[in-house]
Design a protein around this motif. Structure first.
Motif, PDB file in Angstrom:
ATOM      1  N   UNK A 106      31.114  10.958   2.662  1.00 33.13           N
ATOM      2  CA  UNK A 106      32.962  10.437   2.779  1.00 33.13           C
ATOM      3  C   UNK A 106      33.166  11.644   4.089  1.00 33.13           C
ATOM      4  N   UNK A 107      34.268  10.870   4.778  1.00 27.71           N
ATOM      5  CA  UNK A 107      34.676  12.007   5.703  1.00 27.71           C
ATOM      6  C   UNK A 107      35.983  11.682   5.883  1.00 27.71           C
ATOM      7  N   UNK A 108      36.825  12.323   5.168  1.00 26.00           N
ATOM      8  CA  UNK A 108      38.129  12.109   4.947  1.00 26.00           C
ATOM      9  C   UNK A 108      39.382  12.964   6.407  1.00 26.00           C
ATOM     10  N   UNK A 109      39.766  12.536   7.098  1.00 19.97           N
ATOM     11  CA  UNK A 109      40.276  12.289   8.421  1.00 19.97           C
ATOM     12  C   UNK A 109      42.122  12.295   8.347  1.00 19.97           C
ATOM     13  N   UNK A 110      43.058  12.875   8.234  1.00 16.69           N
ATOM     14  CA  UNK A 110      44.443  12.951   8.008  1.00 16.69           C
ATOM     15  C   UNK A 110      43.937  11.982   6.992  1.00 16.69           C
ATOM     16  N   UNK A 111      44.783  10.744   7.078  1.00 14.51           N
ATOM     17  CA  UNK A 111      44.657   9.503   6.155  1.00 14.51           C
ATOM     18  C   UNK A 111      43.423   8.570   5.671  1.00 14.51           C
ATOM     19  N   UNK A 112      42.627   8.981   7.286  1.00 11.74           N
ATOM     20  CA  UNK A 112      41.542   7.468   6.880  1.00 11.74           C
ATOM     21  C   UNK A 112      40.310   8.369   6.721  1.00 11.74           C
ATOM     22  N   UNK A 113      39.701   7.544   6.256  1.00  9.81           N
ATOM     23  CA  UNK A 113      38.411   7.728   4.796  1.00  9.81           C
ATOM     24  C   UNK A 113      37.309   6.701   6.315  1.00  9.81           C
ATOM     25  N   UNK A 114      35.888   7.489   6.133  1.00 13.09           N
ATOM     26  CA  UNK A 114      35.072   7.312   7.321  1.00 13.09           C
ATOM     27  C   UNK A 114      33.646   7.184   6.100  1.00 13.09           C
ATOM     28  N   UNK A 115      32.795   6.326   6.138  1.00 15.31           N
ATOM     29  CA  UNK A 115      32.043   6.391   4.996  1.00 15.31           C
ATOM     30  C   UNK A 115      30.862   6.411   5.926  1.00 15.31           C
ATOM     31  N   UNK A 116      29.682   6.569   4.712  1.00 11.66           N
ATOM     32  CA  UNK A 116      28.107   6.803   6.520  1.00 11.66           C
ATOM     33  C   UNK A 116      27.092   6.899   4.025  1.00 11.66           C
ATOM     34  N   UNK A 117      26.648   5.161   4.251  1.00 10.18           N
ATOM     35  CA  UNK A 117      25.540   5.486   3.124  1.00 10.18           C
ATOM     36  C   UNK A 117      24.274   5.809   3.818  1.00 10.18           C
ATOM     37  N   UNK A 118      24.080   7.212   2.752  1.00  9.29           N
ATOM     38  CA  UNK A 118      22.754   8.153   2.724  1.00  9.29           C
ATOM     39  C   UNK A 118      21.710   7.272   1.995  1.00  9.29           C
ATOM     40  N   UNK A 119      20.623   7.214   2.117  1.00  9.38           N
ATOM     41  CA  UNK A 119      18.868   6.542   1.281  1.00  9.38           C
ATOM     42  C   UNK A 119      17.982   8.051   1.358  1.00  9.38           C
ATOM     43  N   UNK A 120      17.858   8.366  -0.440  1.00  9.46           N
ATOM     44  CA  UNK A 120      16.442   9.620   0.514  1.00  9.46           C
ATOM     45  C   UNK A 120      15.365   8.588  -0.129  1.00  9.46           C
ATOM     46  N   UNK A 121      14.679   9.066   0.577  1.00  9.84           N
ATOM     47  CA  UNK A 121      13.346   8.468  -0.476  1.00  9.84           C
ATOM     48  C   UNK A 121      12.125   9.225  -0.477  1.00  9.84           C
ATOM     49  N   UNK A 122      10.983   9.062  -1.277  1.00 13.87           N
ATOM     50  CA  UNK A 122       9.894  10.261  -1.396  1.00 13.87           C
ATOM     51  C   UNK A 122       8.640   9.060  -1.909  1.00 13.87           C
ATOM     52  N   UNK A 123       7.054   9.886  -1.682  1.00 15.97           N
ATOM     53  CA  UNK A 123       6.623   9.142  -2.329  1.00 15.97           C
ATOM     54  C   UNK A 123       6.293  10.118  -4.110  1.00 15.97           C
ATOM     55  N   UNK A 124       5.526   8.785  -4.449  1.00 16.33           N
ATOM     56  CA  UNK A 124       5.556   8.681  -6.152  1.00 16.33           C
ATOM     57  C   UNK A 124       4.647   9.996  -6.461  1.00 16.33           C
ATOM     58  N   UNK A 178      34.785   3.122  22.693  1.00 15.73           N
ATOM     59  CA  UNK A 178      33.908   4.510  22.548  1.00 15.73           C
ATOM     60  C   UNK A 178      34.986   5.357  22.197  1.00 15.73           C
ATOM     61  N   UNK A 179      36.509   5.762  21.967  1.00 13.13           N
ATOM     62  CA  UNK A 179      36.936   6.604  21.715  1.00 13.13           C
ATOM     63  C   UNK A 179      37.658   6.544  20.108  1.00 13.13           C
ATOM     64  N   UNK A 180      37.524   5.911  19.620  1.00 16.06           N
ATOM     65  CA  UNK A 180      37.854   5.457  18.161  1.00 16.06           C
ATOM     66  C   UNK A 180      37.176   6.210  17.026  1.00 16.06           C
ATOM     67  N   UNK A 181      37.712   6.586  15.844  1.00 14.46           N
ATOM     68  CA  UNK A 181      37.608   7.170  15.150  1.00 14.46           C
ATOM     69  C   UNK A 181      36.534   7.002  14.295  1.00 14.46           C
ATOM     70  N   UNK A 182      35.216   7.260  15.014  1.00 15.85           N
ATOM     71  CA  UNK A 182      34.261   6.790  13.671  1.00 15.85           C
ATOM     72  C   UNK A 182      32.405   8.230  13.979  1.00 15.85           C
ATOM     73  N   UNK A 183      32.028   7.880  13.026  1.00 20.33           N
ATOM     74  CA  UNK A 183      30.897   9.242  12.136  1.00 20.33           C
ATOM     75  C   UNK A 183      30.002   8.825  13.202  1.00 20.33           C
TER      76      UNK A 183
END
Length: 180
Positions: A95-113, A37-42
């Motif tokens: 990527x979110x960089x805090x001090x020397x730590x890098x946090x990642x979030x995968x983002x997928x963008x969709x649309x219809x043809x 609960x109190x750890x560093x994360x996105x």
């Protein structure tokens, strides 16, 4: 006795490969560890957005300056406050960089043809969801005018207008179908 052990070994290996494949296509694969609960994360580690949609990322457990960046700014961009904007179908990592730590979030963008199509009675057209390798859930708002199969094949029935929707990971994209 040996053929039985070999058969069990092959089944176990096959099951492990199937489980790995299923996990690789889910957000669980991208989590490095369970978060305390109190750890560093996105606030999100896996995000699906419709083209043009925005979402705000932030870091839990910190009150410091965070610098955000996108691995592919053509797919989705991020500003200094963590607001992610979806530009075109595809996949990127924020990527979110805090001090020397890098946090990642995968983002997928969709649309219809196609957002709008006109069909004659009896014609068919295949709609596709671009930007993600997932099977969408297709639906028609009026099945008497046009039906849609589980693979996105639209079949025009009678004259009128209807909306075809595709739901992927909780996000909905739409196409207006006009039967003339």
């Amino acid at each position: 006795m040996k053929p039985k052990i070999l058969k069990v070994f092959i089944i176990v290996i096959a099951l492990l490969l199937i489980i790995r494949l299923l996990l690789h296509n889910s957000s669980i694969f991208y989590l490095k560890r369970p978060y305390l609960p109190f750890s560093l994360h996105l606030n999100k580690q896996d995000l699906v957005l419709v083209r043009g949609e925005e979402f705000r990322l932030f870091v839990y457990g910190i009150n410091k300056r965070v610098s955000f960046s996108s691995s592919n700014f053509r797919v989705a961009g991020v500003n200094i406050f963590g607001k992610v904007t979806a530009y075109q179908p595809g996949k990127t990592f924020i990527k979110a960089k805090v001090d020397n730590k890098i946090l990642k979030c995968r983002v997928r963008v969709i649309e219809i043809n196609k957002n709008h199509i006109s069909l004659n009675e009896g014609d068919t057209y295949r709609l596709r969801v671009k930007g993600i390798m997932a099977v969408p859930k297709w639906a028609s708002s009026n099945k008497e005018i046009a039906q849609v199969s589980g693979f996105g094949k639209v079949t025009a029935k009678t004259k009128g207008k209807t909306t075809i929707t595709a739901e992927v990971k909780g996000k909905v994209v739409k196409c207006v179908v006009e039967v003339i």
